[in-house]
Scaffold this motif. Sequence first.
Motif, PDB file in Angstrom:
ATOM      1  N   LEU A  14      20.819  51.810  13.453  1.00 56.47           N
ATOM      2  CA  LEU A  14      22.154  51.215  13.354  1.00 56.47           C
ATOM      3  C   LEU A  14      23.230  52.295  13.443  1.00 56.47           C
ATOM      4  CD1 LEU A  14      23.995  48.801  12.982  1.00 56.47           C
ATOM      5  CD2 LEU A  14      23.649  48.978  10.514  1.00 56.47           C
ATOM      6  N   LEU A  15      23.009  53.394  12.782  1.00 55.56           N
ATOM      7  CA  LEU A  15      23.960  54.503  12.826  1.00 55.56           C
ATOM      8  C   LEU A  15      24.118  55.020  14.253  1.00 55.56           C
ATOM      9  CD1 LEU A  15      25.804  56.351  11.203  1.00 55.56           C
ATOM     10  CD2 LEU A  15      23.846  57.820  10.793  1.00 55.56           C
ATOM     11  N   LEU A  16      23.010  55.190  14.961  1.00 57.12           N
ATOM     12  CA  LEU A  16      23.056  55.646  16.348  1.00 57.12           C
ATOM     13  C   LEU A  16      23.827  54.655  17.208  1.00 57.12           C
ATOM     14  CD1 LEU A  16      22.224  57.632  18.556  1.00 57.12           C
ATOM     15  CD2 LEU A  16      20.091  56.352  18.782  1.00 57.12           C
ATOM     16  N   LYS A  17      23.588  53.367  17.012  1.00 56.89           N
ATOM     17  CA  LYS A  17      24.302  52.351  17.789  1.00 56.89           C
ATOM     18  C   LYS A  17      25.811  52.405  17.522  1.00 56.89           C
ATOM     19  CE  LYS A  17      20.431  49.109  18.202  1.00 56.89           C
ATOM     20  NZ  LYS A  17      19.876  49.837  19.283  1.00 56.89           N
ATOM     21  N   GLN A  18      26.201  52.671  16.290  1.00 61.57           N
ATOM     22  CA  GLN A  18      27.627  52.788  15.969  1.00 61.57           C
ATOM     23  C   GLN A  18      28.247  54.012  16.636  1.00 61.57           C
ATOM     24  OE1 GLN A  18      27.659  52.646  11.682  1.00 61.57           O
ATOM     25  NE2 GLN A  18      27.968  50.434  11.670  1.00 61.57           N
ATOM     26  N   VAL A  19      27.545  55.129  16.612  1.00 60.12           N
ATOM     27  CA  VAL A  19      28.056  56.338  17.261  1.00 60.12           C
ATOM     28  C   VAL A  19      28.190  56.106  18.763  1.00 60.12           C
ATOM     29  CG1 VAL A  19      27.528  58.747  17.827  1.00 60.12           C
ATOM     30  CG2 VAL A  19      27.201  57.913  15.491  1.00 60.12           C
ATOM     31  N   VAL A  20      27.188  55.488  19.384  1.00 62.61           N
ATOM     32  CA  VAL A  20      27.238  55.173  20.815  1.00 62.61           C
ATOM     33  C   VAL A  20      28.436  54.280  21.117  1.00 62.61           C
ATOM     34  CG1 VAL A  20      26.040  53.869  22.631  1.00 62.61           C
ATOM     35  CG2 VAL A  20      24.771  55.510  21.229  1.00 62.61           C
ATOM     36  N   PHE A  21      28.675  53.291  20.268  1.00 62.21           N
ATOM     37  CA  PHE A  21      29.809  52.393  20.454  1.00 62.21           C
ATOM     38  C   PHE A  21      31.133  53.148  20.376  1.00 62.21           C
ATOM     39  CE2 PHE A  21      33.135  49.789  18.508  1.00 62.21           C
ATOM     40  CZ  PHE A  21      33.276  48.798  19.466  1.00 62.21           C
ATOM     41  N   LEU A  61      31.741  56.354  20.776  1.00 59.54           N
ATOM     42  CA  LEU A  61      31.893  57.357  21.837  1.00 59.54           C
ATOM     43  C   LEU A  61      31.991  56.740  23.223  1.00 59.54           C
ATOM     44  CD1 LEU A  61      29.427  60.154  20.712  1.00 59.54           C
ATOM     45  CD2 LEU A  61      31.899  60.094  20.461  1.00 59.54           C
ATOM     46  N   LYS A  62      31.624  55.456  23.318  1.00 58.31           N
ATOM     47  CA  LYS A  62      31.633  54.760  24.604  1.00 58.31           C
ATOM     48  C   LYS A  62      30.738  55.463  25.626  1.00 58.31           C
ATOM     49  CE  LYS A  62      36.237  52.832  23.874  1.00 58.31           C
ATOM     50  NZ  LYS A  62      36.390  53.157  22.507  1.00 58.31           N
ATOM     51  N   VAL A  63      29.517  55.783  25.198  1.00 61.07           N
ATOM     52  CA  VAL A  63      28.521  56.410  26.061  1.00 61.07           C
ATOM     53  C   VAL A  63      27.243  55.578  26.009  1.00 61.07           C
ATOM     54  CG1 VAL A  63      29.429  58.743  25.763  1.00 61.07           C
ATOM     55  CG2 VAL A  63      27.634  57.917  24.226  1.00 61.07           C
ATOM     56  N   GLU A  64      26.354  55.854  26.930  1.00 66.42           N
ATOM     57  CA  GLU A  64      25.042  55.217  26.908  1.00 66.42           C
ATOM     58  C   GLU A  64      24.176  55.924  25.872  1.00 66.42           C
ATOM     59  OE1 GLU A  64      24.096  52.515  28.695  1.00 66.42           O
ATOM     60  OE2 GLU A  64      26.158  52.435  29.447  1.00 66.42           O
ATOM     61  N   GLU A  65      23.285  55.179  25.226  1.00 66.45           N
ATOM     62  CA  GLU A  65      22.441  55.760  24.174  1.00 66.45           C
ATOM     63  C   GLU A  65      21.630  56.936  24.687  1.00 66.45           C
ATOM     64  OE1 GLU A  65      19.005  54.440  21.011  1.00 66.45           O
ATOM     65  OE2 GLU A  65      20.378  52.937  21.763  1.00 66.45           O
ATOM     66  N   ASP A  88      20.037  62.603  24.699  1.00 69.76           N
ATOM     67  CA  ASP A  88      19.633  63.714  25.557  1.00 69.76           C
ATOM     68  C   ASP A  88      20.602  64.890  25.497  1.00 69.76           C
ATOM     69  OD1 ASP A  88      17.453  62.258  26.365  1.00 69.76           O
ATOM     70  OD2 ASP A  88      18.360  61.584  28.244  1.00 69.76           O
ATOM     71  N   ALA A  89      21.746  64.703  24.850  1.00 68.66           N
ATOM     72  CA  ALA A  89      22.767  65.751  24.814  1.00 68.66           C
ATOM     73  C   ALA A  89      22.342  66.913  23.932  1.00 68.66           C
ATOM     74  CB  ALA A  89      24.090  65.176  24.305  1.00 68.66           C
ATOM     75  N   ILE A  90      22.658  68.099  24.385  1.00 62.18           N
ATOM     76  CA  ILE A  90      22.390  69.297  23.590  1.00 62.18           C
ATOM     77  C   ILE A  90      23.613  69.616  22.739  1.00 62.18           C
ATOM     78  CG2 ILE A  90      21.937  71.770  23.696  1.00 62.18           C
ATOM     79  CD1 ILE A  90      20.340  71.207  26.257  1.00 62.18           C
ATOM     80  N   ILE A  91      24.778  69.515  23.328  1.00 58.96           N
ATOM     81  CA  ILE A  91      26.020  69.743  22.598  1.00 58.96           C
ATOM     82  C   ILE A  91      27.002  68.631  22.934  1.00 58.96           C
ATOM     83  CG2 ILE A  91      25.770  72.253  22.477  1.00 58.96           C
ATOM     84  CD1 ILE A  91      27.755  72.420  24.817  1.00 58.96           C
ATOM     85  N   CYS A  92      28.008  68.496  22.119  1.00 57.08           N
ATOM     86  CA  CYS A  92      29.046  67.498  22.367  1.00 57.08           C
ATOM     87  C   CYS A  92      30.188  68.136  23.145  1.00 57.08           C
ATOM     88  CB  CYS A  92      29.593  66.957  21.055  1.00 57.08           C
ATOM     89  SG  CYS A  92      28.429  65.984  20.118  1.00 57.08           S
ATOM     90  N   SER A  93      30.804  67.352  23.980  1.00 58.50           N
ATOM     91  CA  SER A  93      31.991  67.822  24.690  1.00 58.50           C
ATOM     92  C   SER A  93      33.177  67.800  23.733  1.00 58.50           C
ATOM     93  CB  SER A  93      32.281  66.917  25.890  1.00 58.50           C
ATOM     94  OG  SER A  93      32.694  65.640  25.443  1.00 58.50           O
ATOM     95  N   GLU A  94      34.256  68.443  24.128  1.00 58.53           N
ATOM     96  CA  GLU A  94      35.469  68.416  23.302  1.00 58.53           C
ATOM     97  C   GLU A  94      35.972  66.986  23.160  1.00 58.53           C
ATOM     98  OE1 GLU A  94      38.494  71.206  24.441  1.00 58.53           O
ATOM     99  OE2 GLU A  94      37.096  72.890  24.370  1.00 58.53           O
TER     100      GLU A  94
END
Length: 83
Positions: A7-14, A16-20, A25-31
């Motif tokens: 659920l937490l992952l789904k909220q973060v995806v929502f 950030l407006k990105v695909e799960e 698969d991301a190593i680092i976050c963009s600015e």
Amino acid sequence: MHLSLDLLLKQVVFFLKVEENELTDAIICSEKELHSMSSFVEFGSHTVHHPNLALASAELAKSEIAASKKAIEKICGKECRYF
């Protein structure tokens, strides 16, 4: 209230407006991603180049920590209060 990791992952995806799969698969976050999360996540500074602070001079440690704090504040648009 304890949220499941799914659920937490789904909220973060929502938010950030990105695909799960992009997030997992991301190593680092963009600015842009960091800025998007800064309204509901507190980011702490650490260092810029990741030296071993136990072995670093006081001058180098202070410089690394201050530069990291400044970068996070610039990206998030608010004070970085944690290390």
